[in-house]
Design a protein around this motif. Structure first.
Motif, PDB file in Angstrom:
ATOM      1  N   GLU A 145      23.031  -8.129 -10.791  1.00 46.80           N
ATOM      2  CA  GLU A 145      21.635  -8.526 -10.712  1.00 46.80           C
ATOM      3  C   GLU A 145      20.993  -8.272  -9.350  1.00 46.80           C
ATOM      4  O   GLU A 145      19.863  -7.815  -9.278  1.00 46.80           O
ATOM      5  CB  GLU A 145      21.506 -10.025 -11.048  1.00 46.80           C
ATOM      6  N   TYR A 146      21.674  -8.593  -8.278  1.00 43.42           N
ATOM      7  CA  TYR A 146      21.062  -8.554  -6.949  1.00 43.42           C
ATOM      8  C   TYR A 146      21.270  -7.198  -6.290  1.00 43.42           C
ATOM      9  O   TYR A 146      22.296  -6.548  -6.474  1.00 43.42           O
ATOM     10  CB  TYR A 146      21.654  -9.624  -6.031  1.00 43.42           C
ATOM     11  N   ILE A 147      20.313  -6.794  -5.504  1.00 44.85           N
ATOM     12  CA  ILE A 147      20.394  -5.544  -4.750  1.00 44.85           C
ATOM     13  C   ILE A 147      20.727  -5.887  -3.295  1.00 44.85           C
ATOM     14  O   ILE A 147      19.927  -6.496  -2.598  1.00 44.85           O
ATOM     15  CB  ILE A 147      19.071  -4.757  -4.821  1.00 44.85           C
ATOM     16  N   TYR A 148      21.945  -5.519  -2.874  1.00 48.45           N
ATOM     17  CA  TYR A 148      22.387  -5.751  -1.504  1.00 48.45           C
ATOM     18  C   TYR A 148      22.134  -4.471  -0.698  1.00 48.45           C
ATOM     19  O   TYR A 148      22.673  -3.415  -1.033  1.00 48.45           O
ATOM     20  CB  TYR A 148      23.902  -6.003  -1.459  1.00 48.45           C
ATOM     21  N   TYR A 149      21.411  -4.581   0.387  1.00 46.04           N
ATOM     22  CA  TYR A 149      21.163  -3.401   1.227  1.00 46.04           C
ATOM     23  C   TYR A 149      22.464  -2.748   1.692  1.00 46.04           C
ATOM     24  O   TYR A 149      22.631  -1.520   1.551  1.00 46.04           O
ATOM     25  CB  TYR A 149      20.286  -3.780   2.431  1.00 46.04           C
ATOM     26  N   PRO A 150      23.422  -3.496   2.265  1.00 44.31           N
ATOM     27  CA  PRO A 150      24.635  -2.813   2.749  1.00 44.31           C
ATOM     28  C   PRO A 150      25.450  -2.176   1.633  1.00 44.31           C
ATOM     29  O   PRO A 150      26.041  -1.111   1.818  1.00 44.31           O
ATOM     30  CB  PRO A 150      25.422  -3.924   3.455  1.00 44.31           C
ATOM     31  N   GLN A 151      25.474  -2.790   0.450  1.00 43.54           N
ATOM     32  CA  GLN A 151      26.163  -2.186  -0.699  1.00 43.54           C
ATOM     33  C   GLN A 151      25.546  -0.848  -1.067  1.00 43.54           C
ATOM     34  O   GLN A 151      26.235   0.160  -1.253  1.00 43.54           O
ATOM     35  CB  GLN A 151      26.047  -3.106  -1.919  1.00 43.54           C
ATOM     36  N   VAL A 152      24.236  -0.846  -1.194  1.00 44.39           N
ATOM     37  CA  VAL A 152      23.527   0.360  -1.624  1.00 44.39           C
ATOM     38  C   VAL A 152      23.689   1.475  -0.599  1.00 44.39           C
ATOM     39  O   VAL A 152      23.991   2.625  -0.939  1.00 44.39           O
ATOM     40  CB  VAL A 152      22.037   0.053  -1.862  1.00 44.39           C
ATOM     41  N   GLN A 153      23.510   1.140   0.678  1.00 44.42           N
ATOM     42  CA  GLN A 153      23.593   2.163   1.719  1.00 44.42           C
ATOM     43  C   GLN A 153      25.014   2.703   1.860  1.00 44.42           C
ATOM     44  O   GLN A 153      25.210   3.905   2.073  1.00 44.42           O
ATOM     45  CB  GLN A 153      23.116   1.580   3.059  1.00 44.42           C
ATOM     46  N   LEU A 154      26.004   1.824   1.724  1.00 42.25           N
ATOM     47  CA  LEU A 154      27.395   2.273   1.775  1.00 42.25           C
ATOM     48  C   LEU A 154      27.688   3.218   0.622  1.00 42.25           C
ATOM     49  O   LEU A 154      28.275   4.295   0.812  1.00 42.25           O
ATOM     50  CB  LEU A 154      28.334   1.071   1.729  1.00 42.25           C
ATOM     51  N   SER A 155      27.311   2.840  -0.578  1.00 41.49           N
ATOM     52  CA  SER A 155      27.569   3.667  -1.757  1.00 41.49           C
ATOM     53  C   SER A 155      26.868   5.015  -1.642  1.00 41.49           C
ATOM     54  O   SER A 155      27.453   6.065  -1.966  1.00 41.49           O
ATOM     55  CB  SER A 155      27.115   2.929  -3.019  1.00 41.49           C
TER      56      SER A 155
END
Length: 417
Positions: free
Chosen positions: A103-113
């Motif tokens: 559900e949630y959009i994590y900035y560090p998750q997205v940028q890492l991926s």
């Protein structure tokens, strides 16, 4: 009367707390460690470390140790790299744990991926973040079965993929399995680097899991022809090829991922260890078409509470940035040659290496143990391998200098005199 009883209880509690504090002060940290921390061997090293920086660990009494194993291939960019520490501190001040998946959009998750996928072939474009390498293995096994609708997982002898039940089921050594059977059915092990064994992979096989460099076997690198034949056969049989780069990834072998040196692309890539710069994180990466099979029929095909935690993802992003923005990986081959140059001694039977994954083969485990003990007494931390106990393990942070390599090798060779 009630007031007096209350005061008495209060005073007793104060005295009890004081006694506990005094007991703690009179009990060494080492004694508390042995009493309260679960041990996995009857002879733990018991090194007490209160600070780490770059190549070195420091004890409370000021003893300095050069870390030649990097926490078993974890601290590739060194201990407490300033960029990683800053990223962790800044993210911890924003938020640490919300809800990880769905559900949630994590900035560090997205940028890492995004940054990870930018370094990979186009077919490796979708990232599932986990807490560890073993969890990446478990997730990938589930994904392969789900996507192919086949039961069998094949791995290789002397392979190590983790200690959880599924990962243990595909471990290529029987000794560590026997006390915890039954394990997963429909698993088989083939001989590594033996092309004739590849024919055993059939349309009943969901996936083949292979380390590009077998770490715990004592640094056994894949033959290019073997990997290419394996890729070809898996494609023909509709089998997913999974590369375990949990130890060999993140610059350890001189490229970001070891498979880049073979011209062979897996269907699923497994990562961890050096990924987080010291924080726990792993991943399995596949094509979005394959990964999407976890999202329906039924939903929640694989879930995790902490995998991809924001602070860990921030640390991993910073670690990847460090590797991409300086010369650490470019210098690995040169540093490998330094080790090969200085690791010369009549008692050394062979040295196997793939970048800064190095196995020094000796005559026995007793000799290895004596060497490890001598090295530690002289400020150098080395180790051995699960399935090659007659070999010394060397896997330092990538920032080790040629001068430090010479110093370390001098002590290692002296340990053999």
């Amino acid at each position: 009367m009630l007031l007096q009883q209350g005061i008495f209880v209060f005073i007793c509690n104060i005295k009890k707390t004081a006694r506990q504090h005094l007991l703690f002060m009179n009990t060494s940290l080492r004694q508390l460690f042995l009493q309260h921390v679960a041990q996995t061997s009857d002879a733990p090293l018991q090194l007490e470390i209160n600070r780490a920086e770059g190549m070195y660990l420091y004890s409370p009494d000021g003893q300095r140790y050069m870390d030649l194993i990097a926490g078993i291939g974890v601290s590739n960019v060194g201990h407490c790299h300033p960029h990683v520490v800053q990223a962790v501190q800044e993210q911890a001040a924003r938020y640490m744990h919300l809800m990880v998946y769905g559900e949630y959009i994590y900035y560090p998750q997205v940028q890492l991926s995004k940054l990870l996928c930018a370094q990979l072939p186009p077919s490796l474009n979708n990232v599932y973040l986990t807490n560890s390498g073993a969890e990446a293995v478990e997730g990938a096994m589930k994904l392969a079965k789900r996507y192919t609708e086949r039961p069998e997982i094949i791995s290789f002898k002397n392979a190590y993929h983790g200690s959880t039940q599924g990962a243990l089921s595909i471990m290529g050594d029987e000794l560590l399995k026997n006390k915890v059977r039954p394990l997963l059915p429909a698993t088989r092990t083939l001989h590594y680097n033996v092309k004739e064994d590849i024919a055993a992979i059939t349309t009943q096989t969901a996936a083949v899991v292979a380390e590009v460099v077998q770490a715990e076997a004592g640094v056994i690198a894949a033959d290019a022809e073997f990997l290419q034949a394996l890729r070809k056969h898996c494609t023909e049989q509709g089998v997913l090829l999974i590369f375990d780069e949990i130890q060999s990834g993140f610059g350890r072998c001189g490229t970001l991922f070891a498979f880049e040196q073979y011209g062979v692309v897996p269907d699923i890539l497994l990562l961890a260890k050096g990924m987080g710069g010291g924080l726990p994180i792993g991943a399995f990466i596949a094509d979005k078409k394959i990964m999407s099979s976890l999202s329906h029929d039924p939903v929640l095909g694989h879930i995790t509470t902490f995998g991809g935690n924001a602070v860990c993802a921030a640390a991993a992003l910073a670690t990847l940035e460090v590797l991409l923005q300086n010369n650490l990986m470019a210098e690995v081959k040169e540093k490998e040659q330094c080790f090969l140059q200085y690791l010369q001694h009549p008692r050394i039977k062979a040295v196997r290496s793939k970048g800064l994954m190095i196995a020094v083969e000796l005559d026995s485990f007793d000799t290895v143990l004596q060497s490890v003990q001598y090295c530690i007494k002289n400020g150098i931390i080395v180790d051995w391998f699960l399935f090659a106990p007659h070999c010394l393990r060397i896997a330092p942070p990538l920032l080790i200098t040629p001068e430090e390599i010479q110093t370390a090798c001098t002590i290692i060779t002296k340990s053999l005199d």
